[in-house]
Design a protein around this motif. Sequence first.
Motif, PDB file in Angstrom:
ATOM      1  N   GLU A 153       0.786  -1.233   0.077  1.00  0.00           N
ATOM      2  CA  GLU A 153       0.020  -0.101   0.137  1.00  0.00           C
ATOM      3  C   GLU A 153       0.849   1.364  -0.079  1.00  0.00           C
ATOM      4  O   GLU A 153       0.562   2.221  -0.737  1.00  0.00           O
ATOM      5  CB  GLU A 153      -0.809  -0.138   1.254  1.00  0.00           C
ATOM      6  N   MET A 154       1.975   1.320   0.928  1.00  0.00           N
ATOM      7  CA  MET A 154       2.957   2.360   0.807  1.00  0.00           C
ATOM      8  C   MET A 154       3.389   2.548  -0.393  1.00  0.00           C
ATOM      9  O   MET A 154       3.595   3.694  -1.061  1.00  0.00           O
ATOM     10  CB  MET A 154       3.921   2.415   1.939  1.00  0.00           C
ATOM     11  N   PHE A 155       3.985   1.473  -0.945  1.00  0.00           N
ATOM     12  CA  PHE A 155       4.566   1.539  -2.364  1.00  0.00           C
ATOM     13  C   PHE A 155       3.379   1.947  -3.439  1.00  0.00           C
ATOM     14  O   PHE A 155       3.983   2.965  -4.216  1.00  0.00           O
ATOM     15  CB  PHE A 155       5.005   0.185  -2.801  1.00  0.00           C
ATOM     16  N   LEU A 156       2.277   1.600  -3.418  1.00  0.00           N
ATOM     17  CA  LEU A 156       1.507   2.101  -4.246  1.00  0.00           C
ATOM     18  C   LEU A 156       1.004   3.558  -4.375  1.00  0.00           C
ATOM     19  O   LEU A 156       0.684   4.285  -5.082  1.00  0.00           O
ATOM     20  CB  LEU A 156       0.129   1.257  -4.311  1.00  0.00           C
ATOM     21  N   ARG A 157       0.928   4.087  -2.884  1.00  0.00           N
ATOM     22  CA  ARG A 157       0.698   5.530  -2.952  1.00  0.00           C
ATOM     23  C   ARG A 157       2.091   6.326  -3.527  1.00  0.00           C
ATOM     24  O   ARG A 157       1.567   7.396  -3.969  1.00  0.00           O
ATOM     25  CB  ARG A 157       0.628   5.675  -1.400  1.00  0.00           C
ATOM     26  N   LYS A 158       3.104   5.855  -3.090  1.00  0.00           N
ATOM     27  CA  LYS A 158       4.356   6.691  -3.717  1.00  0.00           C
ATOM     28  C   LYS A 158       4.089   6.739  -5.200  1.00  0.00           C
ATOM     29  O   LYS A 158       4.494   7.566  -5.913  1.00  0.00           O
ATOM     30  CB  LYS A 158       5.487   6.073  -3.317  1.00  0.00           C
ATOM     31  N   GLU A 159       3.811   5.573  -5.710  1.00  0.00           N
ATOM     32  CA  GLU A 159       3.626   5.409  -7.114  1.00  0.00           C
ATOM     33  C   GLU A 159       2.454   6.466  -7.888  1.00  0.00           C
ATOM     34  O   GLU A 159       2.424   6.757  -8.895  1.00  0.00           O
ATOM     35  CB  GLU A 159       3.572   4.015  -7.623  1.00  0.00           C
ATOM     36  N   GLN A 160       1.506   6.252  -7.049  1.00  0.00           N
ATOM     37  CA  GLN A 160       0.197   7.113  -7.408  1.00  0.00           C
ATOM     38  C   GLN A 160       0.610   8.606  -7.394  1.00  0.00           C
ATOM     39  O   GLN A 160       0.224   9.295  -8.381  1.00  0.00           O
ATOM     40  CB  GLN A 160      -0.806   6.753  -6.451  1.00  0.00           C
ATOM     41  N   GLN A 161       1.294   9.057  -6.462  1.00  0.00           N
ATOM     42  CA  GLN A 161       1.750  10.316  -6.370  1.00  0.00           C
ATOM     43  C   GLN A 161       2.622  10.623  -7.697  1.00  0.00           C
ATOM     44  O   GLN A 161       2.550  11.881  -8.430  1.00  0.00           O
ATOM     45  CB  GLN A 161       2.849  10.505  -5.167  1.00  0.00           C
ATOM     46  N   LYS A 162       3.675   9.742  -8.092  1.00  0.00           N
ATOM     47  CA  LYS A 162       4.438   9.991  -9.205  1.00  0.00           C
ATOM     48  C   LYS A 162       3.607  10.011 -10.472  1.00  0.00           C
ATOM     49  O   LYS A 162       3.759  11.039 -11.254  1.00  0.00           O
ATOM     50  CB  LYS A 162       5.542   9.049  -9.284  1.00  0.00           C
ATOM     51  N   LEU A 163       2.689   9.091 -10.503  1.00  0.00           N
ATOM     52  CA  LEU A 163       1.772   9.151 -11.660  1.00  0.00           C
ATOM     53  C   LEU A 163       0.905  10.395 -11.684  1.00  0.00           C
ATOM     54  O   LEU A 163       0.793  10.775 -12.848  1.00  0.00           O
ATOM     55  CB  LEU A 163       0.729   7.989 -11.765  1.00  0.00           C
ATOM     56  N   GLU A 164       0.407  10.977 -10.554  1.00  0.00           N
ATOM     57  CA  GLU A 164      -0.311  12.094 -10.747  1.00  0.00           C
ATOM     58  C   GLU A 164       0.629  13.279 -11.358  1.00  0.00           C
ATOM     59  O   GLU A 164       0.039  14.183 -11.969  1.00  0.00           O
ATOM     60  CB  GLU A 164      -0.834  12.514  -9.410  1.00  0.00           C
ATOM     61  N   GLU A 165       2.035  13.422 -10.849  1.00  0.00           N
ATOM     62  CA  GLU A 165       2.882  14.528 -11.168  1.00  0.00           C
ATOM     63  C   GLU A 165       2.930  14.418 -12.842  1.00  0.00           C
ATOM     64  O   GLU A 165       2.984  15.417 -13.537  1.00  0.00           O
ATOM     65  CB  GLU A 165       4.011  14.506 -10.736  1.00  0.00           C
ATOM     66  N   LYS A 166       3.086  13.210 -13.295  1.00  0.00           N
ATOM     67  CA  LYS A 166       3.192  13.012 -14.658  1.00  0.00           C
ATOM     68  C   LYS A 166       1.953  13.331 -15.312  1.00  0.00           C
ATOM     69  O   LYS A 166       1.975  13.828 -16.694  1.00  0.00           O
ATOM     70  CB  LYS A 166       3.598  11.365 -14.946  1.00  0.00           C
ATOM     71  N   LEU A 167       0.797  12.904 -14.840  1.00  0.00           N
ATOM     72  CA  LEU A 167      -0.410  13.407 -15.591  1.00  0.00           C
ATOM     73  C   LEU A 167      -0.625  14.787 -15.651  1.00  0.00           C
ATOM     74  O   LEU A 167      -1.009  15.160 -16.873  1.00  0.00           O
ATOM     75  CB  LEU A 167      -1.452  12.838 -14.778  1.00  0.00           C
ATOM     76  N   GLU A 168      -0.391  15.453 -14.796  1.00  0.00           N
ATOM     77  CA  GLU A 168      -0.470  17.062 -14.822  1.00  0.00           C
ATOM     78  C   GLU A 168       0.705  17.383 -16.136  1.00  0.00           C
ATOM     79  O   GLU A 168       0.392  18.271 -17.035  1.00  0.00           O
ATOM     80  CB  GLU A 168       0.087  17.835 -13.651  1.00  0.00           C
ATOM     81  N   PHE A 169       1.973  16.929 -16.052  1.00  0.00           N
ATOM     82  CA  PHE A 169       2.795  17.288 -17.240  1.00  0.00           C
ATOM     83  C   PHE A 169       2.281  16.962 -18.426  1.00  0.00           C
ATOM     84  O   PHE A 169       2.363  17.742 -19.409  1.00  0.00           O
ATOM     85  CB  PHE A 169       4.048  16.534 -16.669  1.00  0.00           C
ATOM     86  N   TRP A 170       1.682  15.701 -18.780  1.00  0.00           N
ATOM     87  CA  TRP A 170       1.241  15.566 -20.127  1.00  0.00           C
ATOM     88  C   TRP A 170      -0.121  16.095 -20.239  1.00  0.00           C
ATOM     89  O   TRP A 170      -0.174  16.367 -21.433  1.00  0.00           O
ATOM     90  CB  TRP A 170       0.966  13.840 -19.959  1.00  0.00           C
ATOM     91  N   MET A 171      -0.769  16.494 -19.342  1.00  0.00           N
ATOM     92  CA  MET A 171      -2.010  17.489 -19.624  1.00  0.00           C
ATOM     93  C   MET A 171      -1.588  18.786 -20.042  1.00  0.00           C
ATOM     94  O   MET A 171      -2.339  19.276 -21.148  1.00  0.00           O
ATOM     95  CB  MET A 171      -2.807  17.570 -18.388  1.00  0.00           C
ATOM     96  N   GLU A 172      -0.739  19.343 -19.710  1.00  0.00           N
ATOM     97  CA  GLU A 172       0.029  20.708 -20.179  1.00  0.00           C
ATOM     98  C   GLU A 172       0.637  20.402 -21.423  1.00  0.00           C
ATOM     99  O   GLU A 172       0.481  21.285 -22.359  1.00  0.00           O
ATOM    100  CB  GLU A 172       1.034  21.357 -19.215  1.00  0.00           C
TER     101      GLU A 172
END
Length: 342
Positions: free
Chosen positions: A214-233
């Motif tokens: 669960e801790m690992f998946l939360r960290k990965e989710q945070q990274k993916l959210e940052e990547k999602l914002e970059f790709w949206m821009e």
Amino acid sequence: MNLEEKSLEKPPVVSGTPKIPGAFSPKEPKLPEIRQGGQFANEFNKVQDFVLQKPTKQTITTTETLKKIQIDRQFLSDVITDTMQELQNSGTFTNLLKSLREERDNKMHFYNIIAREENGRKQVKYLQKQLLNVKRERQVEVQCQNEYIAHLKDQLQELKAKTNMENHYMKKNAEVQISQTQKKCNKTEELLLEEIEKLRLKTEEENQIHFAIEMFLRKEQQKLEEKLEFWMEKFDKDTEMKQNELNALKSAKASDLGHLQDLARMIREYEQVIIEDRVEKEKNRKNLEQALLELKSIIKIQSWWRGTVIRNEIGGFSMPKKDKNDSKDSKGKDKDKQRGKK
């Protein structure tokens, strides 16, 4: 007894009929013809033969039978006298035929009654035989059923003994199976307790692993959210750039479409000019061919006319004279040429 007496009444009547010719001898020759040729006489003869063929029993003549015979004789004499009077008066014998028909009907009715009675007796005998057969069959069936009942009773006793033995065996078998099942249940219970302990340890281990995942998946989710914002821009920027390029291409397409329409109009004009030129060339070619054809026709006509003028010596033209042999040869050649032309 009455039926047997009535069956014996016919022979006297038959025996009295031959006395008819003796009673009126003057008209004796007519009666054989009447007895042989008439329809009613033939029927009467058939009835008479049928009566004579019936078997009769020898019985002692009593006073009643004698009275009956006397009545029949009196009836026969009356019929004979009436027939003689009719023959003497009108020369016919309708009364005799009528009496014969009535007597025949009565006798046939009587014989029908006798036949029905005989059939009834036969049917009664047949039914009695059937009744005896049915009684015998019923007795045999009852005996068979009694034997079958005794056999079933024996089987019932055997079954009772078997069931008692089977019940005793089943009780012992059930007790043994209960004890075995109890032992099996105790063993399975111990095994299940061990399995429960193992599963508890596994669940604790799985919980620890789950927390780490669960801790690992939360960290990965945070990274993916940052990547999602970059790709949206980046998507917004790329879409704006591509839209500008699309607008430029649309404007270029419109200008190219106008230029293409101009070229198409020019091509249609050139095609029209080419078609007209081809038509004109075709017309000139046909005119030239027609002129050449006319020239050849004119030359042929002129050569034909010149030949005819020279051959026929028209005008001032004449053929040079040659020897006779040459003239004959030339004539023969001319004839051959004319035949070849034809």
